[in-house]
Motif scaffolding. Structure first.
Motif, PDB file in Angstrom:
ATOM      1  N   LYS A 271      23.891  -2.722   7.466  1.00 39.48           N
ATOM      2  CA  LYS A 271      24.425  -2.669   8.824  1.00 39.48           C
ATOM      3  C   LYS A 271      23.600  -1.713   9.693  1.00 39.48           C
ATOM      4  O   LYS A 271      23.281  -2.026  10.851  1.00 39.48           O
ATOM      5  N   GLU A 272      23.250  -0.570   9.131  1.00 36.50           N
ATOM      6  CA  GLU A 272      22.437   0.409   9.867  1.00 36.50           C
ATOM      7  C   GLU A 272      21.111  -0.208  10.310  1.00 36.50           C
ATOM      8  O   GLU A 272      20.672  -0.018  11.444  1.00 36.50           O
ATOM      9  N   LEU A 273      20.498  -0.972   9.425  1.00 36.77           N
ATOM     10  CA  LEU A 273      19.208  -1.579   9.747  1.00 36.77           C
ATOM     11  C   LEU A 273      19.351  -2.691  10.781  1.00 36.77           C
ATOM     12  O   LEU A 273      18.681  -2.677  11.825  1.00 36.77           O
ATOM     13  N   THR A 274      20.212  -3.656  10.485  1.00 38.68           N
ATOM     14  CA  THR A 274      20.262  -4.868  11.308  1.00 38.68           C
ATOM     15  C   THR A 274      20.906  -4.648  12.677  1.00 38.68           C
ATOM     16  O   THR A 274      20.740  -5.482  13.572  1.00 38.68           O
ATOM     17  N   GLU A 275      21.613  -3.541  12.849  1.00 36.36           N
ATOM     18  CA  GLU A 275      22.206  -3.260  14.150  1.00 36.36           C
ATOM     19  C   GLU A 275      21.369  -2.271  14.965  1.00 36.36           C
ATOM     20  O   GLU A 275      21.740  -1.913  16.089  1.00 36.36           O
TER      21      GLU A 275
ATOM     22  N   TRP B  59      15.089  -2.678  14.813  1.00 38.93           N
ATOM     23  CA  TRP B  59      15.124  -3.952  14.083  1.00 38.93           C
ATOM     24  C   TRP B  59      15.113  -5.124  15.062  1.00 38.93           C
ATOM     25  O   TRP B  59      14.347  -6.079  14.905  1.00 38.93           O
ATOM     26  N   LYS B  60      15.937  -5.040  16.071  1.00 36.08           N
ATOM     27  CA  LYS B  60      16.050  -6.141  17.037  1.00 36.08           C
ATOM     28  C   LYS B  60      14.776  -6.325  17.859  1.00 36.08           C
ATOM     29  O   LYS B  60      14.561  -7.404  18.421  1.00 36.08           O
ATOM     30  N   SER B  61      13.937  -5.304  17.892  1.00 37.26           N
ATOM     31  CA  SER B  61      12.698  -5.409  18.661  1.00 37.26           C
ATOM     32  C   SER B  61      11.539  -5.994  17.851  1.00 37.26           C
ATOM     33  O   SER B  61      10.472  -6.276  18.405  1.00 37.26           O
ATOM     34  N   MET B  62      11.738  -6.200  16.563  1.00 39.22           N
ATOM     35  CA  MET B  62      10.650  -6.674  15.710  1.00 39.22           C
ATOM     36  C   MET B  62      10.349  -8.153  15.949  1.00 39.22           C
ATOM     37  O   MET B  62      11.258  -8.956  16.218  1.00 39.22           O
TER      38      MET B  62
ATOM     39  N   GLY C  99       0.775  -1.233   0.000  1.00 37.97           N
ATOM     40  CA  GLY C  99       0.000   0.000   0.000  1.00 37.97           C
ATOM     41  C   GLY C  99       0.804   1.279   0.000  1.00 37.97           C
ATOM     42  O   GLY C  99       0.244   2.369  -0.138  1.00 37.97           O
ATOM     43  N   GLY C 100       2.116   1.174   0.153  1.00 39.11           N
ATOM     44  CA  GLY C 100       2.939   2.376   0.230  1.00 39.11           C
ATOM     45  C   GLY C 100       4.005   2.443  -0.836  1.00 39.11           C
ATOM     46  O   GLY C 100       3.964   1.727  -1.836  1.00 39.11           O
ATOM     47  N   GLY C 101       5.002   3.288  -0.617  1.00 40.81           N
ATOM     48  CA  GLY C 101       6.102   3.436  -1.561  1.00 40.81           C
ATOM     49  C   GLY C 101       7.158   2.372  -1.335  1.00 40.81           C
ATOM     50  O   GLY C 101       7.028   1.497  -0.474  1.00 40.81           O
ATOM     51  N   ILE C 102       8.237   2.465  -2.093  1.00 45.89           N
ATOM     52  CA  ILE C 102       9.283   1.451  -1.977  1.00 45.89           C
ATOM     53  C   ILE C 102      10.346   1.834  -0.961  1.00 45.89           C
ATOM     54  O   ILE C 102      11.100   0.969  -0.507  1.00 45.89           O
ATOM     55  N   ASN C 103      10.430   3.094  -0.594  1.00 45.03           N
ATOM     56  CA  ASN C 103      11.497   3.537   0.308  1.00 45.03           C
ATOM     57  C   ASN C 103      11.237   3.098   1.740  1.00 45.03           C
ATOM     58  O   ASN C 103      10.111   3.148   2.227  1.00 45.03           O
ATOM     59  N   LEU C 104      12.308   2.688   2.420  1.00 43.22           N
ATOM     60  CA  LEU C 104      12.229   2.249   3.812  1.00 43.22           C
ATOM     61  C   LEU C 104      13.198   3.063   4.656  1.00 43.22           C
ATOM     62  O   LEU C 104      14.326   3.350   4.228  1.00 43.22           O
ATOM     63  N   SER C 105      12.778   3.421   5.851  1.00 41.53           N
ATOM     64  CA  SER C 105      13.642   4.113   6.799  1.00 41.53           C
ATOM     65  C   SER C 105      13.481   3.466   8.167  1.00 41.53           C
ATOM     66  O   SER C 105      12.515   2.737   8.414  1.00 41.53           O
ATOM     67  N   LEU C 106      14.410   3.736   9.073  1.00 40.27           N
ATOM     68  CA  LEU C 106      14.303   3.194  10.423  1.00 40.27           C
ATOM     69  C   LEU C 106      13.059   3.732  11.120  1.00 40.27           C
ATOM     70  O   LEU C 106      12.450   3.039  11.942  1.00 40.27           O
ATOM     71  N   GLU C 107      12.666   4.942  10.765  1.00 37.83           N
ATOM     72  CA  GLU C 107      11.490   5.543  11.389  1.00 37.83           C
ATOM     73  C   GLU C 107      10.204   4.812  10.996  1.00 37.83           C
ATOM     74  O   GLU C 107       9.266   4.691  11.797  1.00 37.83           O
ATOM     75  N   SER C 108      10.156   4.309   9.751  1.00 42.29           N
ATOM     76  CA  SER C 108       8.946   3.629   9.287  1.00 42.29           C
ATOM     77  C   SER C 108       8.979   2.119   9.536  1.00 42.29           C
ATOM     78  O   SER C 108       7.970   1.446   9.377  1.00 42.29           O
TER      79      SER C 108
ATOM     80  N   PRO D 236       8.963   0.208  12.256  1.00 41.18           N
ATOM     81  CA  PRO D 236       8.028  -0.411  13.203  1.00 41.18           C
ATOM     82  C   PRO D 236       6.647  -0.699  12.608  1.00 41.18           C
ATOM     83  O   PRO D 236       5.907  -1.538  13.129  1.00 41.18           O
ATOM     84  N   ASP D 237       6.294  -0.030  11.524  1.00 36.70           N
ATOM     85  CA  ASP D 237       4.983  -0.236  10.908  1.00 36.70           C
ATOM     86  C   ASP D 237       4.933  -1.480  10.030  1.00 36.70           C
ATOM     87  O   ASP D 237       3.848  -1.892   9.604  1.00 36.70           O
TER      88      ASP D 237
END
Length: 333
Positions: free
Chosen positions: A285-289, A293-296, A253-262, A264-265
């Protein structure tokens, strides 16, 4: 003399020069690889007879998916089909030259095509006509309508008969059959599609107990950032339309871009991570560390997987079967 006639003369002259330089080396290379591709599938006498019956009469006039008239004076033997090499290999045919990023061709096809030259699409830009002409194709297949809009078709059609698809990878049933028909390989096309269908059905049964009612998402990393792979084609299509994963509402339903802020959704029970030829190391590395991410739940439940191979970013029967095998190996073990 008109501008178009001048261009035609220029291209024709360049082709003659290229022909003298290239000789029949490219043709011999393509023939050798085609024999190698063909030898990987043993046909019965009956199937071979049916294949012979597929051969159409020439000259042959076709209409491509964009409404262009395509005239084939004889059976195509030297085919330039960037991003359609998967389909050619599935039909037992080798292209005269293969697509490349500039440094890498489609690696998942190199067991069949490693002896073929490659032509660069660096930065996503098609090669100039002179570079294509050096390989003396007698048929060009263009996999989507962007080539019409960008003017590539107008240049390439002066080199050889050129067929343009609207979006070949969005409907493999149709595009594989069309390529099979053009090349007199309709029997092989039906065999390839049947093999693929059986592969999908077998995998669905094996995976069903593990993924029933579960959502999946694919995150791609490259030098520009991190992105979702949509469910229209490539590996995203395989997961939802073939294997039976449910789509994530965030992805569909959304765009292709992903950020750390988005992040959790993201509503996904399974998450697959693909780093595009190692170009997205910093973003991965930014994402997985990150703490988010670790809380998902997918991470806590051990349902995140790092996958490798450009077949995850490619369309075609062979690419899709490789994705299916990867998923089975990760989930149904």
């Amino acid at each position: 003399m008109t501008k178009k006639a001048n261009l035609a003369l220029m291209l024709t002259t360049t082709m003659l020069v290229a022909g003298l330089a290239a000789g029949c080396g490219n043709h011999a290379s393509s023939e050798a690889v085609t024999q190698k591709v063909d030898s990987s599938a043993t046909q019965s006498a009956e199937a071979s007879a049916k294949s012979s019956a597929d051969q159409p009469a020439y000259p042959r006039v076709l209409k491509d998916e964009m409404g262009n008239e395509v005239t084939l004076p004889s059976a195509p033997a030297k085919i330039f089909a960037p991003n359609l090499e998967d389909t050619l290999v599935a039909l037992g045919v080798a292209p005269v030259v293969q697509w490349s990023t500039g440094s890498r061709p489609k690696m998942y096809l190199q067991d069949k095509l490693k002896d073929l030259p490659s032509i660069t699409f660096a930065g996503g830009l098609p090669p100039e006509p002179e570079a294509v002409m050096a390989h003396e194709p007698d048929l060009i297949l263009l996999h989507n309508a962007n080539h019409m809009e960008s003017g590539v078709y107008d240049k390439y059609k002066m080199i050889a008969p050129t067929y343009v698809f609207k979006q070949a990878n969005a409907d493999l049933d149709s595009s594989v059959r069309i390529v099979g028909d053009i090349l007199g390989k309709s029997t092989e096309a039906e065999q390839a599609l049947q093999k693929y269908k059986e592969h999908v059905e077998s995998a669905k049964k094996e995976l069903a107990p593990h993924i029933q009612g579960k959502k999946a998402a694919i995150i791609r990393f490259n030098g520009r950032g991190m992105f979702f792979i949509k469910y229209d084609f490539f590996s995203g299509y395989v997961l939802t339309n073939e294997l039976g994963f449910l789509p994530s509402q965030v992805v569909s339903g959304g765009g292709i871009n992903l950020s750390l802020e988005s992040l959790p959704d993201l509503d996904a029970d399974y998450i697959f991570l693909i780093n595009d030829a190692g170009t997205g190391d910093a973003y991965e590395k930014e994402l997985t560390e990150s703490a988010v991410w670790k809380s998902m739940e997918a991470v806590k439940n051990g349902r995140t997987f790092r996958v490798e191979g450009d077949h995850w970013l490619s369309g075609g029967l062979i690419a899709h079967m490789k994705v299916i095998d990867d998923v089975k190996g990760l989930i149904a073990k």
